[in-house]
Design an enzyme around this catalytic site. Structure first.
Site, short mmCIF file in Angstrom:
data_model
loop_
_atom_site.label_atom_id
_atom_site.label_comp_id
_atom_site.label_asym_id
_atom_site.label_seq_id
_atom_site.Cartn_x
_atom_site.Cartn_y
_atom_site.Cartn_z
N GLU A 70 -2.97 3.80 9.36
CA GLU A 70 -3.27 2.39 9.16
C GLU A 70 -2.71 1.51 10.29
O GLU A 70 -3.43 0.67 10.84
CB GLU A 70 -2.67 1.96 7.82
CG GLU A 70 -3.45 0.89 7.14
CD GLU A 70 -2.54 0.10 6.20
OE1 GLU A 70 -1.35 0.46 6.09
OE2 GLU A 70 -3.01 -0.87 5.63
N ASP A 99 -1.66 11.07 3.77
CA ASP A 99 -1.72 10.49 2.42
C ASP A 99 -3.13 10.24 1.92
O ASP A 99 -3.31 9.90 0.76
CB ASP A 99 -0.93 9.18 2.39
CG ASP A 99 0.55 9.40 2.57
OD1 ASP A 99 1.05 10.47 2.17
OD2 ASP A 99 1.22 8.51 3.11
N ARG A 155 3.93 7.40 -0.58
CA ARG A 155 4.71 6.20 -0.89
C ARG A 155 3.90 5.20 -1.70
O ARG A 155 4.37 4.65 -2.67
CB ARG A 155 5.17 5.52 0.41
CG ARG A 155 6.16 6.35 1.16
CD ARG A 155 7.42 5.57 1.48
NE ARG A 155 8.39 6.57 1.95
CZ ARG A 155 8.90 6.62 3.17
NH1 ARG A 155 8.60 5.67 4.03
NH2 ARG A 155 9.73 7.58 3.51
#
Lengths: 341, 341, 341, 341
Positions: free
Chosen positions: D103, D127, D171
């Protein structure tokens, strides 16, 4: 000291680990210089070599194959090497040569040693058939690959009520078939050391099916052969050891089992996947220790010797002893595998 | 014959392979009856057992854990068992008991044997620290898991210029750290057998970075500890062997390396993944052979003994010998791992 | 609700994961009863089934094969089933039938559905060739096994300056060859979808060797065939799809490459190891989701449908659509694999 | 064309496969020149780069990590880069820049693109939380590693009647926990997306034990947290997304489960092993395709875009869209994992 290293014969997982270990021990431990000959003894004769420093062996511990390449050497050229052994060493400034290889390589190593070359051999064979050492690296990896294949095949065999015949490496010694067969829970294991009785094999498999079991797996060494008269076959050729040899025992056995038992039987020929790829931890440790001890032997000037595993220890044994006879599967080891249904 | 089998102590890959092999050899080879006690010696005392036939052990060769369960037994209850050893056998019709376990279990086995129970022990410890046998099953699997983790961590460490500290099992013996460290190419290996010098470790890592290398990996046994004064720490507690013990040496060492060297350092605590799951081929073969030979020993009435690997052979050794001292990593094995940069 | 489940056609990793998921969702989520028919549609016709409760599916998630068995059904018997579809459901008290299978199975499912049986199909094919779904479970596992083999073979090929020809599954669709070839870095990939030009293949391999590369690996689907005239061969038989079929393209291609290029070339035929054993995580998740959604569809009475993966979502699509055409490798996917040297 | 490539952010398996594919496609397919910047955007700003030809990327397909290195870039320096974007390209002769990252990297890529740099992004995150693409490479490998750990832990948990709590990466998005939990058959799965109810978790586990099951496994994302009031805890800190964050949810959850349920519970924190090592076949194929399509996009001058997987196809999507929101686990995906007992 200037140490030469080379890999000869069929490749096997762990060769790179030996090379790396030799370089680490020699360069870091002793301040030596190490050179690697390309394509086995050929590179030695043709003076094709390169310097091996720490960077050259970085990252190769877990890699299969050999960064030095490997090739067969004709007998004539070996004799030539022997004739000029000392000269060759003088010219190359070699204080020690560490050839890594199987029976053929170690025999050549012994000849070179007898001719005056300072040699410490490192044994290598996927087949585990060198008698002077408890184990050779590469074998554990091969057994691991074959065992994983047996694990996989059992589930598909069971779903389809099939017999699976898995052919593994082992021309003259059946260690891979024995240990992968035991580890993979094969119901029949056929080794080169003892002609198998096809009738008995069929009987055992049929008994399994009659007990409600839905599949059977047979692990057969490529060098296995049926007892005289037990399986109709065209006479095979006789090899240098006086054994009768077939091509494709796996295929032929599957066809024969299907015919006799009347259940689908499928052959799987594992082939070269057994000798490639990342070595197991066991093989990496053994290879690393062999490399370390070969360098130490060179520094102690214990030439004409070979590294060997004895129990948990690495020993040096005379090359002469190492190649005196093939280590085959003894009768008592076969018996241990017999009660597996 | 009626043979009882039980598994006690921490589990380790290969337990099921022993159970299966015992059943195969006893039932198929001898026509015996086999019963399995649940949850170790507890099941023996509480008469909780079940019959183990071929179907009961079908498919368990490649499965980790133990189908019989395992549990600790308090000392008091063991004494109780010893007091009634012969009675217990009589009541259960037991001709032989084959307990599979580590040091504690084998000590209990010896006590039961001394008290008159016909016992043949099978050694098991992930830590490989039983002195009477060259290897124990489970160890090879644990080393394989740890080595794979080291392989994985190297690539991520290199990409981020990090130090990785991998904590593996081994409270009193550092075999897992030694062999996985060698196999995984760790740049530092810290064992319980010898307090490590933090300064030397830092120096070696810094030298690596100064040579242009982008990462370092340290493999540390959970029971490793720094040399007195070499690492500032709160005093640890003293365990039953007189060793100082810490919780979390991996975490503490990573923090300390980061502080001193000024590069990111990350701890990875492998934990229980090392003792679970499918056993390697090596462990399956060893476990199968142990089971086979334990049954044979029972039939030869060689009680008070334990199976052991010596070179390539399985031998029976007195239980007394087996548990006399812990097999730790000797100095010469540590040296073999030292030249790895 | 009373739900029946069966597995038909060739087995593939993930079948057990579907069965387990169906039982979990139906029993735990809805309070249903689930029965499993043995050996595919045969078990349905012969009323051979067993109740599947939570215990029956315990521990099977990671196991290859199918606990229900699988078998082919002759066309005649299928017609018979269709004639008595509603009767059969009535007799068995079946509110829904969930057949898990490939093209043949889903075609049968559609016929049964048309005949009035409440059917929700679950697609399964190792070959990934069902057009209505982005992926089928089993395929990822097969690609993984083939890729690992390619990884292993590269190291041994490089050490010996060889060409390796790896034959993988795929009679009519080349997905396994395409993806394992890409993942394993094969230098040539031959698919059933497009006859390969032997000359071009040789040229590419020769160019590799001329660039100093020491090996080449070719990944060939079992259903691949050379372009007309490009490789001398005895005319193969024509199969039901009008494709020319050979047995042993791997063996023949290796022989031909060796002859033309003058380097050792070795074939490896992976065979059944590709369809057995533990499914990958991807396949377990997909299989689990298919099972879950099939039960939901049954409760919503969406019959005559099949579960399908579309992007990240599971959708229900008409069985008619699912079996209308084979999903083969399109031209643009082949191009993506072409620049790999 | 002169194409620059760089890797930024946390490493993940498949980065090298993208780099290799970019080089293959650009060099072989188009005759381009490719340069690789070291340590992400830092290398771009500091003009640290090297030429990437076929030899430079030989053998890296199956290697984890990134041969180019990766590093974080401070915001200030990125702004600086944006201010001189066109200048930088001019100076370096760059016709296209292909940044591979997550990101943060893609946001930077978008800024550089807005500033006039010809950018095609390649998404990367272990992720799997980038919304514009169905999957990102690295994720499948991470799920595979976590699933294997769950498989291993189940056997040891069962033998000792334990609860295992496995903490995996994630996370802000729980994809790894969700998919490895499903694939590994976890009995409870805790995600960052929805606070978990400790009471419900305990109830489910206790019900399992009451049904005679001997163990339970919980898979918890590192970013998971208990519902307000459901687990006594010291208030955690609030992170940039407004989520409450804890260190060590795995450790804390294991302690809490042990206290409440009265069975031994052990935490295992998988950590960095999830992001290192050989990528799975799936990840290698996806990474290879992303690299191929990024080069094609550059040649079509489709800048300001990012490669994305949609179903089975690779599409180009605007960078703006790619980074607009985090892809988290939706409610309906959680439900699919709920019936697993």
């Amino acid at each position: 000291m200037r140490i030469g290293v080379l890999t000869a014969g069929g490749d096997c997982p762990g060769l790179n680990a030996v090379i790396r270990s030799v370089v680490h021990r020699a360069v870091v431990g002793h301040g030596d210089e190490v050179i690697g000959f390309e394509d086995g003894f050929k590179g030695l004769l043709e003076r094709r070599y390169r310097k091996l420093d720490l960077d050259a062996v970085s990252g190769i511990l877990s890699r299969g194959g050999t960064i030095l390449g490997s090739a067969r050497l004709e007998r004539g050229r070996l004799d030539e090497a022997c004739d000029h052994a000392e000269e060759l060493c003088g010219e190359l400034g070699l204080d020690a040569l560490l050839p890594i290889g199987g029976e053929g390589t170690l025999t050549a190593a012994r000849m070179l040693s007898d001719a005056g070359m300072p040699v410490v051999g490192v044994p290598k064979t996927i087949d585990n058939d060198i008698s002077a050492t408890d184990r050779t690296f590469g074998f554990d990896t091969a057994v691991g690959v074959a065992t994983e294949a047996l694990d996989r095949l059992k589930t598909t065999a069971e779903s389809h009520q099939r017999i699976m015949v898995v052919e593994v490496m082992g021309r003259h010694a059946g260690w891979i078939a024995l240990e992968s067969g035991m580890a993979g829970g094969a119901h029949g294991i056929c080794l080169p050391e003892r002609p198998f009785q096809l009738d008995k094999l069929c009987e055992m498999i049929e008994e399994r099916f009659s007990r409600g079991k839905k599949f059977a797996v047979v692990c057969v060494a490529e060098g296995a052969h049926p007892a005289e008269g037990s399986m109709p076959y065209e006479k095979g050729r006789i090899d240098q050891y006086g054994h009768e040899r077939f091509t494709g025992i796996g295929n032929r056995l599957a066809a024969e089992l299907e015919r006799r038992i009347g259940k689908e039987a499928r052959p799987v020929i594992l082939g070269h996947v057994q000798r490639g790829g990342t070595p197991t931890a066991f093989d990496r440790v053994l290879a690393t220790r062999f490399g370390w001890h070969a360098v130490e032997a060179a520094h102690r000037r214990e030439f004409g010797m070979m590294t060997a595993l004895r129990g948990n220890d690495i020993r040096l044994v005379p090359l002469a002893e190492a190649v005196s006879e093939l280590k085959t599967v003894p009768e008592h080891r076969m018996r241990e595998a017999e009660s597996v249904y």
